[in-house]
Design a protein around this motif. Sequence first.
Motif, PDB file in Angstrom:
ATOM      1  N   UNK A  62       0.860  -1.199   0.000  1.00 12.26           N
ATOM      2  CA  UNK A  62       0.000   0.000   0.000  1.00 12.26           C
ATOM      3  C   UNK A  62       0.891   1.242   0.000  1.00 12.26           C
ATOM      4  N   UNK A  63       0.946   1.995  -1.094  1.00  9.33           N
ATOM      5  CA  UNK A  63       1.721   3.245  -1.105  1.00  9.33           C
ATOM      6  C   UNK A  63       1.057   4.302  -0.221  1.00  9.33           C
ATOM      7  N   UNK A  64       1.851   4.960   0.593  1.00  6.78           N
ATOM      8  CA  UNK A  64       1.374   6.057   1.434  1.00  6.78           C
ATOM      9  C   UNK A  64       1.797   7.407   0.875  1.00  6.78           C
ATOM     10  N   UNK A  65       2.823   7.416   0.062  1.00  2.22           N
ATOM     11  CA  UNK A  65       3.295   8.642  -0.580  1.00  2.22           C
ATOM     12  C   UNK A  65       4.318   8.239  -1.633  1.00  2.22           C
ATOM     13  N   UNK A  66       4.366   8.982  -2.739  1.00  2.00           N
ATOM     14  CA  UNK A  66       5.401   8.755  -3.722  1.00  2.00           C
ATOM     15  C   UNK A  66       5.066   7.756  -4.797  1.00  2.00           C
ATOM     16  N   UNK A  67       3.898   7.883  -5.435  1.00  2.00           N
ATOM     17  CA  UNK A  67       3.572   7.101  -6.624  1.00  2.00           C
ATOM     18  C   UNK A  67       2.954   8.037  -7.663  1.00  2.00           C
ATOM     19  N   UNK A  68       3.287   7.773  -8.919  1.00  2.81           N
ATOM     20  CA  UNK A  68       2.846   8.614 -10.039  1.00  2.81           C
ATOM     21  C   UNK A  68       3.257  10.078  -9.839  1.00  2.81           C
ATOM     22  N   UNK A  69       4.296  10.300  -9.061  1.00  3.32           N
ATOM     23  CA  UNK A  69       4.863  11.633  -8.883  1.00  3.32           C
ATOM     24  C   UNK A  69       6.239  11.473  -8.254  1.00  3.32           C
ATOM     25  N   UNK A  70       6.885  12.598  -7.980  1.00  3.02           N
ATOM     26  CA  UNK A  70       8.226  12.570  -7.403  1.00  3.02           C
ATOM     27  C   UNK A  70       8.225  13.006  -5.941  1.00  3.02           C
ATOM     28  N   UNK A  71       7.095  12.798  -5.277  1.00 11.31           N
ATOM     29  CA  UNK A  71       6.978  13.141  -3.857  1.00 11.31           C
ATOM     30  C   UNK A  71       7.822  12.189  -3.004  1.00 11.31           C
ATOM     31  N   UNK A  72       7.947  12.473  -1.715  1.00  8.37           N
ATOM     32  CA  UNK A  72       8.738  11.594  -0.834  1.00  8.37           C
ATOM     33  C   UNK A  72       8.241  10.152  -0.855  1.00  8.37           C
ATOM     34  N   UNK A  73       9.099   9.252  -0.414  1.00  8.46           N
ATOM     35  CA  UNK A  73       8.815   7.823  -0.481  1.00  8.46           C
ATOM     36  C   UNK A  73       8.340   7.295   0.861  1.00  8.46           C
TER      37      UNK A  73
END
Length: 774
Positions: A8-19
């Motif tokens: 489950x991604x919490x941040x950082x998919x389909x963009x360059x946001x933090x991981x």
Amino acid sequence: MGTSVQVKPLCGVYNENPLSYLVSVDGFNFLIDCGWNDHFDASLLQPLSRVASTVDAVLLSHPDTLHLGALPYAMKQLGLSAPVFATEPVYRLGLLTMYDQYLSRKQVSEFDLFTLDDIDSAFQNITRLTYSQNYHMSGKGEGIVIAPHAAGHLLGGTIWKITKDGEDVIYAVDFNHRKERHLNGTVLLSFARPAVLITDAYNALNNQASRRQRDQEFLDTILKTVRADGNVLLPVDTAGRVLELILILEQYWEQHQLTYPIFFLTYVASSTIDYAKSFLEWMSDSIAKSFEHTRDNAFLLKHVTLLISNSELEKVPGPKIVLASMASLEAGFSHDIFVEWAADTKNLVLFTERGQFATLARMLQSDPPPRAVKVTMSKRIPLVGEELAAYEEEQNRKRKDEALKATLMKEEESKASLGAELSAGDPMVVDAKITQPSSNAAGLQFGAYRDVLIDGFVPPPSSAGPMFPFYENSAEWDDFGEIINPDDYTRNNEDMDHASIPAEDDLNGKLDEGSASLILDTTPSKVVSSEQTVYVKCSLLYMDFEGRSDGRSVKSILGHVSPLKLVLVHGSAEATEHLKQHCLKNVCQHVYAPQIEESIDVTSDLCAYKVQLSEKLMSNVLFKKLGDYEIAWVDAEVGETENGTLSLLPLSTPAPPHKTVLVGDIKMADLKQYLASKGVQVEFAGGALRCGEYVTLRKVGDSVQKGGSAGVQQIILEGPLSEEYYKIRDHLGRGGQLRACFRHLKRELKYSFEFGNSSGGVGFRGLRGHPEEA
């Protein structure tokens, strides 16, 4: 079914946001990376806030803000309390990165998302692992093994391998296959056919020039600027890619005896280099060997000066090169230097990594770059006059309020303790229930006593008169004085663990002297801000020194690793879709690119069973040596023991003959050595073996097919029918060609079971190796 795995991604998919990603392995929740951006945008952490309390362990992969920047905030505000795992460099350099972030913002704003104490609290309990070290989880995670492996992007950067029941889940983001000055390349290529691979698409659309060409262009551009009497600003991170840039400049300056000054300017500059000096074993082979043979430490810098204050930089006249944090230009020394140098056409701002989204650095990297930008200039100044008086008055009021609260708390504690003493039957306290001789004089006398009680003393309501508590000192004495208890002066193990942390973990050890003075400075101050328009006349240039594999290399590596299931994260929407389509055609059939908070099930389709080998069966097994392992054929039937577990029992009927099975990959060098031992003259020629005068041996096929099944390799024997031909054929085996199935023998043996019906139960055949329980 196999091991249950959800991502489950919490941040950082389909963009360059933090991981930040939640990976569940059989119900055990791993939070892999806990990043934040340089804006410290709390809205990015909302998905994490909803699952923080369910996290069982945190794995950190790199020591930069994008991978661990939210850890202090999450532990302070979001309820994250799970144990954290990282390599030693990620722990040390990540700590310095967060210190630099805090100090940079504290100088220009009333930053209150976290404090230095919050950073210390988040990092002090990190469990540090070395590369390839297996760590066995306990409790809820029983049976799960985690291990860090070299990623090659930043010092200590990690590819995480999570293993359960022989199935591997690999987390590999921001890796670099190229060997650099201070780092070896990634070991991702050493993994074959993991059950799940989680990787990023950040560089899927980018290709890079050769390292030598890039480095030369980098140096030529800098020298051209300083020789024209210009200054060069390199906005860099605190303790990551900046180490590679420092080595490039240091070595070139040393080789060519250049004198242009180079400065490394952050709040933790000297601490960063000090740690780098001690992490040589985590660096490239060339650095380690150089130190081993000549005791030459690559980070004993002769041409790079370490600074912690912009004022020191202003004292140096003439052209200069400055590496300053932050890379985003949102805060830190790089922001102020850019504002100061931007109006001079002779100066150069050289970006070595892509700026984070919506930052000043990203804006300046656009094509074409803006001619003018609006920036906020902030400065912390001491309070004076009426503001200082108002501040001191407010602080005095707070101190009085705190003192009053403390007094009230002590009174409550005193009441409680005295009440407990009364209930125990103190002979000195007169019970109020007992009838006392009453007289006006007595009443007046008692009232008088109550009128003269000092502030802070509260007599128990059941006492006949006020009494101060008396505590008898029951210490024992001998001829030499008071007898002491040695245990009172012995630290317990937990205290020793905290105290055994080296002095460098203390405040003055973590930070440079000047940075520590900033923290210890209690002078009342305020932040003054103003908007300013900066006209950009200096040169702007971007060169890729991010230390990530480019798109072409990523595709090749994924094809080689060939995972059963692939999860793509962290990259622009265009890059993610491009890599997804490529992998569907060329890597595997199961490729996922989930959205934020979209949980995907990537459970393996394989079935895994645990069986115990009976002693009766093991007594009849014949092992043969194969490298570091011993292998044997096992012919058995599957049955159940008394406690209900599966067990392998000897066959009730004679076992059928075995076909020849070769384990491993065909090595032409081994064939050469074998034939030479039989007296055949052998030599390599054009990738084949030339045997004698007329016969040639060639290898055709791969040991592993694209689908992951065992591949077929052929040894082709070419040449005229002659005595030599038949002699070689007899050595290799009967027939014109040798056809064999090969299975890779991994470092950790896996077992292949073939189940079928038999008269005595379920038939079992397969190769196995030690230990005695599969």
